[in-house]
Enzyme design. Structure first.
Site, PDB file in Angstrom:
ATOM      1  N   ASP A  82      -8.220   0.017  -8.035  1.00 58.80           N
ATOM      2  CA  ASP A  82      -8.378  -0.355  -6.589  1.00 58.80           C
ATOM      3  C   ASP A  82      -6.792  -0.275  -6.013  1.00 58.80           C
ATOM      4  OD1 ASP A  82      -8.666  -0.654  -3.670  1.00 58.80           O
ATOM      5  OD2 ASP A  82      -8.621  -2.491  -4.474  1.00 58.80           O
ATOM      6  N   HIS A  83      -5.839   0.801  -5.564  1.00 53.47           N
ATOM      7  CA  HIS A  83      -4.375   0.583  -4.573  1.00 53.47           C
ATOM      8  C   HIS A  83      -3.387   0.648  -6.252  1.00 53.47           C
ATOM      9  CE1 HIS A  83      -4.624   0.159  -0.771  1.00 53.47           C
ATOM     10  NE2 HIS A  83      -5.637  -1.037  -0.899  1.00 53.47           N
ATOM     11  N   GLU A 134      -3.856   7.889  -0.320  1.00 54.33           N
ATOM     12  CA  GLU A 134      -4.263   7.525   1.077  1.00 54.33           C
ATOM     13  C   GLU A 134      -3.044   8.029   1.839  1.00 54.33           C
ATOM     14  OE1 GLU A 134      -4.093   2.478   3.144  1.00 54.33           O
ATOM     15  OE2 GLU A 134      -3.566   3.057   0.671  1.00 54.33           O
ATOM     16  N   HIS A 180      -6.970  -5.537   5.547  1.00 53.76           N
ATOM     17  CA  HIS A 180      -6.875  -6.251   4.278  1.00 53.76           C
ATOM     18  C   HIS A 180      -7.234  -7.790   4.498  1.00 53.76           C
ATOM     19  CE1 HIS A 180      -6.905  -2.939   1.884  1.00 53.76           C
ATOM     20  NE2 HIS A 180      -5.218  -2.281   2.476  1.00 53.76           N
ATOM     21  N   GLY A 181      -7.800  -8.558   3.979  1.00 54.19           N
ATOM     22  CA  GLY A 181      -8.096  -9.891   3.848  1.00 54.19           C
ATOM     23  C   GLY A 181      -8.814 -10.126   4.976  1.00 54.19           C
ATOM     24  N   HIS A 213     -10.843   1.306   4.080  1.00 52.43           N
ATOM     25  CA  HIS A 213     -10.504  -0.287   3.166  1.00 52.43           C
ATOM     26  C   HIS A 213     -10.529  -0.852   3.822  1.00 52.43           C
ATOM     27  CE1 HIS A 213      -8.403   1.068  -0.458  1.00 52.43           C
ATOM     28  NE2 HIS A 213      -8.612   2.547  -0.592  1.00 52.43           N
ATOM     29  N   GLY A 214     -10.507  -2.381   3.455  1.00 50.97           N
ATOM     30  CA  GLY A 214     -10.068  -3.510   4.376  1.00 50.97           C
ATOM     31  C   GLY A 214     -11.225  -3.771   4.621  1.00 50.97           C
ATOM     32  N   ILE A 257     -15.104  -3.759  -0.709  1.00 54.28           N
ATOM     33  CA  ILE A 257     -15.998  -4.709   0.713  1.00 54.28           C
ATOM     34  C   ILE A 257     -14.854  -5.648  -0.900  1.00 54.28           C
ATOM     35  CG2 ILE A 257     -17.184  -6.158   0.412  1.00 54.28           C
ATOM     36  CD1 ILE A 257     -18.853  -3.815   1.688  1.00 54.28           C
ATOM     37  N   ASP A 258     -13.828  -6.394  -0.700  1.00 53.59           N
ATOM     38  CA  ASP A 258     -13.235  -7.301  -1.516  1.00 53.59           C
ATOM     39  C   ASP A 258     -13.562  -9.376  -0.684  1.00 53.59           C
ATOM     40  OD1 ASP A 258     -11.791  -8.787  -3.544  1.00 53.59           O
ATOM     41  OD2 ASP A 258     -10.952  -8.180  -3.188  1.00 53.59           O
TER      42      ASP A 258
END
Length: 311
Positions: A82-83, A134, A180-181, A213-214, A257-258
């Site tokens: 990831d990233h 991306e 994100h976050g 993402h995010g 999903i994080d």
């Protein structure tokens, strides 16, 4: 079953109108909770590892844990970086057994992003590994990703066809309103995804896998549970799950999903210690934490991704 790439997964997801969950992993309990849920739901799975997770747990430990999960569940599991922000980290993960890598060149110019992504693609494809690129910049903070609201950019549909053709990427992460976050929107703001951008990109890239993402929803019950047990998390609004389900029915084949995993685990552990302040055995508080992860992932698979019973 060996660790697999996402290529066949995405083909079936696109045709079936669902998405594959890409869940970030950091330790054994998180991997167990995710894979147990996917096994019961009969869903394919992507376990993704950030640079921060590799630093925390070490590459070799995470790979062995994932190999154990494959042996235990017999699930088709893709292992994804990831990233990745450089050719070197992508190369290291490819050489170390990952079956998929993301090269995030979104901080560079369009031309430099193409050049960096193409270099990773050439190395990866020679070794049977798939690559996610991306375009656009998501706001938010998560691990090494830190983009201010002012620097965030929606993906420009006019760039996607040239980018994909010149790089040879297998999937494309786009920016259409996720971030994100855990702090995506403030109370009073209305979360929305730019489905108009997604539709334009889908028209330009027919049958091509798109990635979000995010995409955590910042489930309120976890925030409330954390705060009820000594936490001080501010109110936040995530991406509504019905919007994500709508995206999964279109060209979006992978949803990351994080933050929701972190919130579920933290809420469970805080609750446990509030109720059992004298306990100190990690097995006692990590058992319900693992169960919380499993419940969250099962819900995502059934109600957001739509990937239950697709194996």
């Amino acid at each position: 079953m060996p660790i697999v790439t996402s290529k066949e997964m995405f083909k079936k997801a696109y045709e079936g109108g669902y998405a594959i969950g890409a869940f970030n992993v950091n330790n054994m309990e998180i991997i167990q909770g995710i894979t147990e849920a996917a096994m019961e739901e009969k869903s394919p799975l992507i376990l993704q590892v950030s640079a921060g997770a590799r630093k925390y747990a070490k590459h070799v430990y995470l790979m062995k844990l994932i190999e154990a999960a494959v042996a235990d569940t017999d699930l088709p599991i893709c292992v994804h970086l990831d990233h990745g922000d450089s050719f070197e980290i992508c190369k290291s993960c490819i050489d170390g057994g990952f079956t998929s890598v993301m090269i995030d060149g979104s901080k560079h110019s369009f031309k430099d992003n193409i050049e960096l992504t193409r270099r990773v693609v050439e190395y990866a494809h020679e070794r049977g590994v798939v690559v996610e690129g991306e375009l656009g910049k998501l706001a938010g903070i998560e691990d090494a990703v830190n983009v201010s609201d002012e620097d965030a950019q929606f993906t420009d549909p006019s760039e996607v066809q040239e980018f994909v053709e010149k790089t040879g990427v297998d999937s494309l992460a786009i920016a259409i309103g996720t971030s994100h976050g855990a702090y995506k929107f403030k109370p009073g703001q209305t979360p929305r995804l730019r489905f108009d951008i997604l539709e334009k990109i889908t028209q330009l890239l027919p049958n091509f896998p798109i990635v979000l993402h995010g995409a955590s929803s910042v489930i309120p019950e976890f925030v409330e549970q954390i705060n009820a047990n000594g936490g001080k998390m501010p109110d936040a609004i995530g991406i509504p799950e019905d919007m994500l389900r709508q995206a999964a029915k279109s060209a979006v084949c992978k949803i990351n999903i994080d933050s929701d995993l972190r919130l579920a685990m933290t809420a469970s552990i805080r609750k446990y210690f509030n109720e059992h302040p004298d306990h100190f055995d990690p097995r006692q508080y990590l058992t319900p934490a693992r169960a919380a992860i499993k419940g969250l992932v099962a819900n995502k698979i059934r109600n957001v991704l739509g990937s239950s019973n697709t194996l």
